[in-house]
Design a protein around this motif. Sequence first.
Motif, mmCIF file in Angstrom:
data_model
loop_
_atom_site.group_PDB
_atom_site.id
_atom_site.type_symbol
_atom_site.label_atom_id
_atom_site.label_comp_id
_atom_site.label_asym_id
_atom_site.label_seq_id
_atom_site.Cartn_x
_atom_site.Cartn_y
_atom_site.Cartn_z
ATOM 1 N N ARG A 69 23.070 -6.285 -69.735
ATOM 2 C CA ARG A 69 22.614 -7.185 -68.662
ATOM 3 C C ARG A 69 22.243 -6.575 -67.398
ATOM 4 N N ASP A 70 21.044 -6.454 -67.126
ATOM 5 C CA ASP A 70 20.420 -6.011 -65.665
ATOM 6 C C ASP A 70 21.145 -4.592 -65.331
ATOM 7 N N GLY A 71 21.236 -3.857 -66.269
ATOM 8 C CA GLY A 71 21.685 -2.449 -66.066
ATOM 9 C C GLY A 71 23.513 -2.384 -65.936
ATOM 10 N N ALA A 72 23.973 -3.635 -66.168
ATOM 11 C CA ALA A 72 25.504 -3.553 -66.602
ATOM 12 C C ALA A 72 25.762 -3.779 -67.959
ATOM 13 N N VAL A 73 27.089 -3.884 -68.368
ATOM 14 C CA VAL A 73 27.607 -4.019 -69.812
ATOM 15 C C VAL A 73 28.429 -5.529 -69.551
ATOM 16 N N LEU A 74 27.913 -6.113 -70.647
ATOM 17 C CA LEU A 74 28.868 -7.530 -70.323
ATOM 18 C C LEU A 74 30.023 -7.416 -71.370
ATOM 19 N N LEU A 75 31.040 -7.538 -70.638
ATOM 20 C CA LEU A 75 32.582 -7.451 -71.391
ATOM 21 C C LEU A 75 33.046 -8.674 -71.764
ATOM 22 N N GLN A 76 33.559 -8.990 -72.946
ATOM 23 C CA GLN A 76 34.313 -10.045 -73.333
ATOM 24 C C GLN A 76 35.638 -9.933 -73.901
ATOM 25 N N ASP A 77 36.548 -10.770 -73.285
ATOM 26 C CA ASP A 77 37.855 -10.722 -73.707
ATOM 27 C C ASP A 77 38.123 -11.186 -74.953
ATOM 28 N N ALA A 78 38.485 -10.726 -76.167
ATOM 29 C CA ALA A 78 38.382 -11.361 -77.429
ATOM 30 C C ALA A 78 39.630 -12.583 -77.652
ATOM 31 N N GLU A 79 40.512 -12.389 -76.631
ATOM 32 C CA GLU A 79 41.432 -13.340 -76.584
ATOM 33 C C GLU A 79 41.077 -14.704 -75.868
ATOM 34 N N THR A 80 40.643 -14.658 -75.054
ATOM 35 C CA THR A 80 40.164 -15.631 -74.346
ATOM 36 C C THR A 80 38.895 -16.451 -74.229
ATOM 37 N N GLY A 81 37.953 -15.332 -74.688
ATOM 38 C CA GLY A 81 36.408 -15.476 -74.395
ATOM 39 C C GLY A 81 35.892 -15.373 -73.116
ATOM 40 N N ALA A 82 36.918 -15.013 -72.195
ATOM 41 C CA ALA A 82 36.156 -14.727 -70.738
ATOM 42 C C ALA A 82 35.400 -13.546 -70.812
ATOM 43 N N GLN A 83 34.458 -13.501 -69.916
ATOM 44 C CA GLN A 83 33.526 -12.243 -69.721
ATOM 45 C C GLN A 83 33.296 -11.845 -68.327
ATOM 46 N N VAL A 84 32.910 -10.467 -68.241
ATOM 47 C CA VAL A 84 32.796 -9.879 -66.987
ATOM 48 C C VAL A 84 31.611 -9.036 -67.114
ATOM 49 N N GLU A 85 30.664 -8.837 -66.070
ATOM 50 C CA GLU A 85 29.614 -7.918 -66.110
ATOM 51 C C GLU A 85 30.144 -6.728 -65.326
ATOM 52 N N PHE A 86 30.132 -5.638 -66.141
ATOM 53 C CA PHE A 86 30.638 -4.318 -65.924
ATOM 54 C C PHE A 86 29.709 -3.263 -65.631
ATOM 55 N N THR A 87 29.705 -2.611 -64.249
ATOM 56 C CA THR A 87 28.784 -1.493 -64.077
ATOM 57 C C THR A 87 29.238 -0.184 -63.978
ATOM 58 N N ALA A 88 28.625 0.954 -64.439
ATOM 59 C CA ALA A 88 29.298 2.201 -64.580
ATOM 60 C C ALA A 88 28.106 3.195 -64.378
ATOM 61 N N SER A 89 28.335 4.476 -63.873
ATOM 62 C CA SER A 89 27.210 5.194 -63.658
ATOM 63 C C SER A 89 26.956 5.851 -64.982
ATOM 64 N N VAL A 90 27.810 6.051 -66.006
ATOM 65 C CA VAL A 90 27.720 6.749 -67.485
ATOM 66 C C VAL A 90 28.297 5.788 -68.285
ATOM 67 N N VAL A 91 27.646 5.669 -69.280
ATOM 68 C CA VAL A 91 28.216 4.724 -70.578
ATOM 69 C C VAL A 91 28.486 5.973 -71.777
ATOM 70 N N VAL A 92 29.736 5.825 -72.278
ATOM 71 C CA VAL A 92 30.050 6.547 -73.536
ATOM 72 C C VAL A 92 30.145 5.764 -74.809
#
Length: 590
Positions: free
Chosen positions: A221-244
């Motif tokens: 999403r907009d150059g970030a990776v949307l991470l989701q906690d499988a236990e709660t469903g909570a989400q956060v947009e996480f940015t990085a210079s390199v994704v592996v």
Amino acid sequence: MTTDAAPRRSWQQLVDRPHAEVLIVGGGINGLATFRDLAMQGIDVALVERDDFVSGASAASSHMIHGGIRYLENGEFRLVHEAVVERNGLLQIAPHYVRPLQTTIPISSTFSGVLSAPFRFLRHGAGRPKERGAVLIKIGLVIYDSFSRGGGQVARHAFHGRTQSRRILPELNPSTRYTASYWDASLHDPERLALDVLQDGITAGRDRARAANYVAAVEARDGAVLLQDAETGAQVEFTASVVVNASGPWTDLTNADLGAPTHYMGGTKGSHIVLDNPALLAATGGREIFFEHSDGRIVLIYPLKGRVLVGTTDLEHDMRDEIICTDAEVDYFFELIGHVFPRIEVDREQIVYRFSGVRPLPGHGDLAPGFVSRDYRIESSPLTGSDGRVPVLSLVGGKWTTFRALAENLSDRVLEALGADRRQSTAGVQIGGGIGYPTTDRRRARWVNDNAQGLPAERVAVLLDRYGTRATEVITAIVADADDAPLSAAPNYSTAELRHLARAENVVHLADLLLRRTSLAFTGEAVAAAAQIADAVAPALGWDAPRVAHEVQAGIAAVRRAEPHPVSARSDETDAEPASADAGTAHAES
């Protein structure tokens, strides 16, 4: 399972600081090893795994670290050399889990394809398998041994005739004319070695190395990776210079989730069963038996933890389908056991565990699985929405034996993208409980005496075998816990030991303990011990009575998942490289 409990620390660390220089998606051995390598270079690195760490293909290996004699058939001498070097290295840096393993090949004119695959390169892979006599096998093993020169940690191969072979292995098929024995290495506890690699990375990186299980990368999403906690469903947009992308056989599915579908992968399924059969265990003579049948398929019969591991297959698989060990595969294993040890009776009642995984092989079109390269490569593409600024490095291939070298190569690509320099190599750097591990009887006895803290020597010796020198942490926890008691269904484990693992090793579900933090599933003790373990760890994990009941039910289902009619699950990454079910099959990977 959704819970109202406080957020897990590992998830909260991502939320509190939603950026890293590198984000690794996939918590199998290759992702974890890359995490460790980058942390040792001082890189700000985060890793996420949508299920538990090392819960996918990395947990479905054949429990071996091997040089890859099978790869000679394709002329992959670079890969064989690297694998032998890494095998020898792991015997030094992870001696608590990686140990020499003698492998014996029965050679008999009864079988039309005994060990044909490792030497098919002599005929450029042409034609159907044919009987390979002692001379050709001797040539192949001489070549294989040559890769260990100048640093070999295992003995050379040996040949025996009919009389000596039957003396060593009296239950062998009477038609056996020769046996050839060579040495690779066993991997006693793949999941625990992977957890050591993870802990090394966290320790090396301190607050600049974060890893969270049960966290999925669900979208770009907009150059970030949307991470989701499988236990709660909570989400956060996480940015990085390199994704592996180190999600192994799920690599294409992960890239699709990130908005850039790929078609790199063509993984094949390999299954295993574990038998409680004392007669078969004794018949192996403490060594792996490696046998190829007339259709080119392999069986490996491998004594481990008082049980016998039997595998494996190499079947085409769609990653959207269930990954299970079918009854047809079991029938085939039993048939092959009968060819090797015709007087040993086996039946389904003796199966204490069965498991399956998918190798992260590249797409291979019409090429039979046995001929597909087990080497690895790295593909690069931009992260969706990043305007090309954020590369996604996708790992294609990889296997347990070469995880350290692979991670170093992948990390070098990451460092290049970051414009950073390598501080140190991971070659020769001991892993986790392998640090200071006593490798002689005298040193072992001294270590047990010096670290017992009042526990019986027999108990300390078991813990040393189980955790290497990290056993000191477990011993301290046991001594400090006044309520420690052995499990009635698995007396080699105790309640305080399991409470320590639950607190210290990112345990979220009971299945994490049954399948990966312990060997209880492998030995067939998990189902009987599940309820007692859940009760023991409930205080440490904040579980109430309904949660305990749920975890017991779900944990038992997870142990039985590889049986027919399981619940399908998508998990972590990398390779379980069992051998091929096609003509020209491969040695099982671990």
